[in-house]
Enzyme design. Structure first.
Site, short mmCIF file in Angstrom:
data_model
loop_
_atom_site.label_atom_id
_atom_site.label_comp_id
_atom_site.label_asym_id
_atom_site.label_seq_id
_atom_site.Cartn_x
_atom_site.Cartn_y
_atom_site.Cartn_z
N VAL A 142 0.74 -1.33 0.18
CA VAL A 142 -0.01 0.19 -0.36
C VAL A 142 0.64 0.95 0.25
O VAL A 142 0.75 2.71 -0.34
CB VAL A 142 -1.09 -0.19 0.94
CG1 VAL A 142 0.13 0.33 2.48
CG2 VAL A 142 -1.85 1.02 1.22
N ALA A 190 4.31 -6.43 7.08
CA ALA A 190 3.61 -6.01 6.56
C ALA A 190 3.14 -4.71 4.88
O ALA A 190 4.61 -4.40 5.08
CB ALA A 190 2.10 -5.82 7.42
N ASP A 191 2.77 -5.81 4.18
CA ASP A 191 2.93 -4.83 2.76
C ASP A 191 1.38 -3.81 2.77
O ASP A 191 1.04 -3.02 1.88
CB ASP A 191 2.45 -5.42 1.70
CG ASP A 191 4.07 -6.22 1.29
OD1 ASP A 191 4.38 -5.55 0.41
OD2 ASP A 191 4.82 -7.25 1.29
N ARG A 192 0.15 -4.57 3.62
CA ARG A 192 -0.91 -3.73 4.09
C ARG A 192 -1.72 -4.52 4.98
O ARG A 192 -1.90 -5.39 4.79
CB ARG A 192 -2.19 -3.95 2.18
CG ARG A 192 -3.28 -3.54 2.45
CD ARG A 192 -3.74 -2.97 0.94
NE ARG A 192 -2.96 -2.80 0.32
CZ ARG A 192 -3.35 -2.21 -0.78
NH1 ARG A 192 -4.58 -0.89 -0.38
NH2 ARG A 192 -2.20 -1.58 -1.63
N ALA A 239 -1.83 -8.49 5.49
CA ALA A 239 -1.33 -8.67 3.33
C ALA A 239 0.32 -8.25 3.57
O ALA A 239 1.03 -8.16 3.63
CB ALA A 239 -1.53 -8.02 2.07
#
EC number: 5.3.1.23
Length: 351
Positions: free
Chosen positions: A89, A238-240, A248
C-alpha cells in the site's frame, strides 16, 4: 555494519537485492522508468523501500528538469509507479499524498520553486521512515519484554523486514535489532521464505552483518521450531494492513500465524502507519500480486521443477486479524487489531 538498500546523495542508487548475498552491487536510478523496473523486478523490495525509491526516482527526474514549466502534469503521469507492486500500500499512499501536495503547492509556486518544494517533500520520506522504524523497534521490543521481565527472548521472523526493506533500521527486524541492543535477544530464527528466499538471502545476510545470534530454517520447519526452540514471539512485517487488522504479507505468513496460535505464541505484525489502509474494510478486498512461474520452478536461473508443471505463485497471503494475538506494532505504539482504526485516527492511545 549498517546496510543500505537506498543511497541518496548526489545521485539515487539502489542495492540490487537479486544479487545478494554473493554480490554487493549498487545501481543508478536516473528515471521514473528505472525506478519502476527496479521495483517490478524486485531489485528493491519491502513496502517502505518501494515507496521511497518510487518517489525518489521521480524526484531525480524533476531535479534534472523533467516536466518543464508543468511539473505537476509530469508527476501525475509518472504515478504509474503504483502498478509495479500493487499489494504493497505504501507506494499508492505516497503517490496520493505527493499528488495532493504538488497540486496545493502549484497554487502559490511555479517553475523551479515548485520543483524544489516537491523534491524537498520527497527527500523527507527517507528521514521519516528511519525515525518511524526506530519507534517501531523500541515499542515492539518493550511490549514483548513486558511479558518476560528478566529473561532473554527468542524470536521467529519471516521474509526480510530490516534495513534492506526500508530506508534503514527495519520494521519486524527492527524489533529484533532493538532487542539485541538491549542485550535481551537470545536468538532469532529466520525462515528461508520460498520461493524468492528473502530470508535465506537477505535476513540471514543482515543478521550476520549486524552480529545477531541467528539461525536459518526452512519454511516447513517453522511449526517444529515453535514447539522445540522456545519461541517467545513471532514478529513479521506487512505490505498492507486494513481497517479490521487483516494483514497482507509475504506468502507463508498466514501459516505461521496458525502455527503460533496452536502453540500459544504471541504473533505480532510490525508496520508503519503508511502500510495501513483504512479504506479497505477487510482482507477480502486486498489485491494479491501474482508472480511469474519461473520464480518457483527455478532458483537463480537453474530449473528445479518438472517441465510442464502448472504453477500458482501468489506473492502474498492475508492473515486474519483474529490470529494477530500479540498486536500490531506501529510508530504510534502497539495496538490490538480491533483498536487499530481508532488508533490511526487519533481516538486511542497505545497499550
Amino acid at each position: 555494519m549498517t546496510l543500505e538498500a537506498i543511497r541518496y546523495r548526489s545521485v539515487l542508487q539502489i542495492l540490487n537485492q537479486l544479487l545478494l548475498p554473493h554480490e554487493t552491487v549498487y545501481e543508478d536510478i536516473r528515471t521514473v522508468q528505472d525506478g519502476y523496473d527496479a521495483i517490478k523486478s524486485m531489485k528493491v523490495r519491502g513496502a517502505p523501500a518501494i515507496a521511497i525509491v518510487g518517489c525518489l526516482s521521480l524526484g531525480v527526474e524533476l531535479r534534472a528538469g523533467a516536466g518543464g514549466d508543468d511539473p505537476v502534469t509530469f508527476i501525475r503521469e509518472s504515478l504509474y509507479l503504483t502498478s509495479a507492486r500493487p499489494t504493497a500500500v505504501n507506494m499508492g499512499r505516497a503517490a496520493r499524498e505527493l499528488m495532493e501536495y504538488s497540486e496545493n503547492e502549484s497554487m502559490e509556486k511555479s517553475g523551479q520553486a515548485l520543483r524544489d518544494s516537491v523534491i524537498g517533500w520527497i527527500e523527507e520520506m527517507l528521514e521519516r521512515d528511519v525515525g518511524d522504524n526506530r519507534k517501531i523497534g523500541n515499542f515492539g521490543a518493550q511490549h514483548i519484554l513486558s511479558g518476560v521481565p528478566r529473561d532473554s527472548v527468542t524470536i521467529l521472523t519471516h521474509c526480510n523486514t530490516g534495513s534492506l526493506a526500508t530506508a534503514g533500521y527495519g520494521t519486524a527486524l527492527g524489533v529484533v535489532r532493538s532487542l539485541h541492543s538491549l542485550g535481551r535477544l537470545k536468538r532469532v530464527y529466520c525462515t528461508e521464505t520460498r520461493p524468492y528466499n528473502q530470508g535465506a538471502r537477505l535476513t540471514a545476510y543482515e543478521a550476520v552483518a549486524e552480529g545477531f545470534p541467528a539461525t536459518l530454517i526452512t519454511d516447513s520447519m517453522a511449526a517444529l521450531t515453535m514447539r522445540e526452540k522456545g519461541i517467545t514471539a513471532v514478529v513479521v512485517g506487512a505490505d498492507r494492513v486494513v481497517a479490521n487488522g487483516d494483514t497482507a504479507n509475504k506468502i507463508g505468513t498466514y501459516q505461521l500465524a496458525i502455527a503460533a496460535k496452536h502453540h500459544g505464541i504471541p504473533f505480532y505484525v510490525a508496520a508503519p502507519s503508511t502500510s495501513c489502509d483504512l479504506s479497505l474494510e477487510s482482507g477480502r478486498h486486498i489485491v494479491i500480486e501474482q508472480r511469474p512461474a519461473e520464480e518457483l520452478t527455478s532458483i537463480n536461473g537453474v530449473p528445479v521443477a518438472a517441465p510442464g508443471i502448472e504453477v500458482w505463485n501468489p506473492a502474498f497471503d492475508v492473515t486474519p486479524h483474529q490470529l494477530i494475538t500479540g498486536g500490531i506494532i506501529t510508530e504510534l505504539g502497539v495496538f490490538l487489531p480491533s483498536e487499530l482504526q481508532a488508533a490511526l485516527t487519533g481516538r486511542l492511545t497505545a497499550l
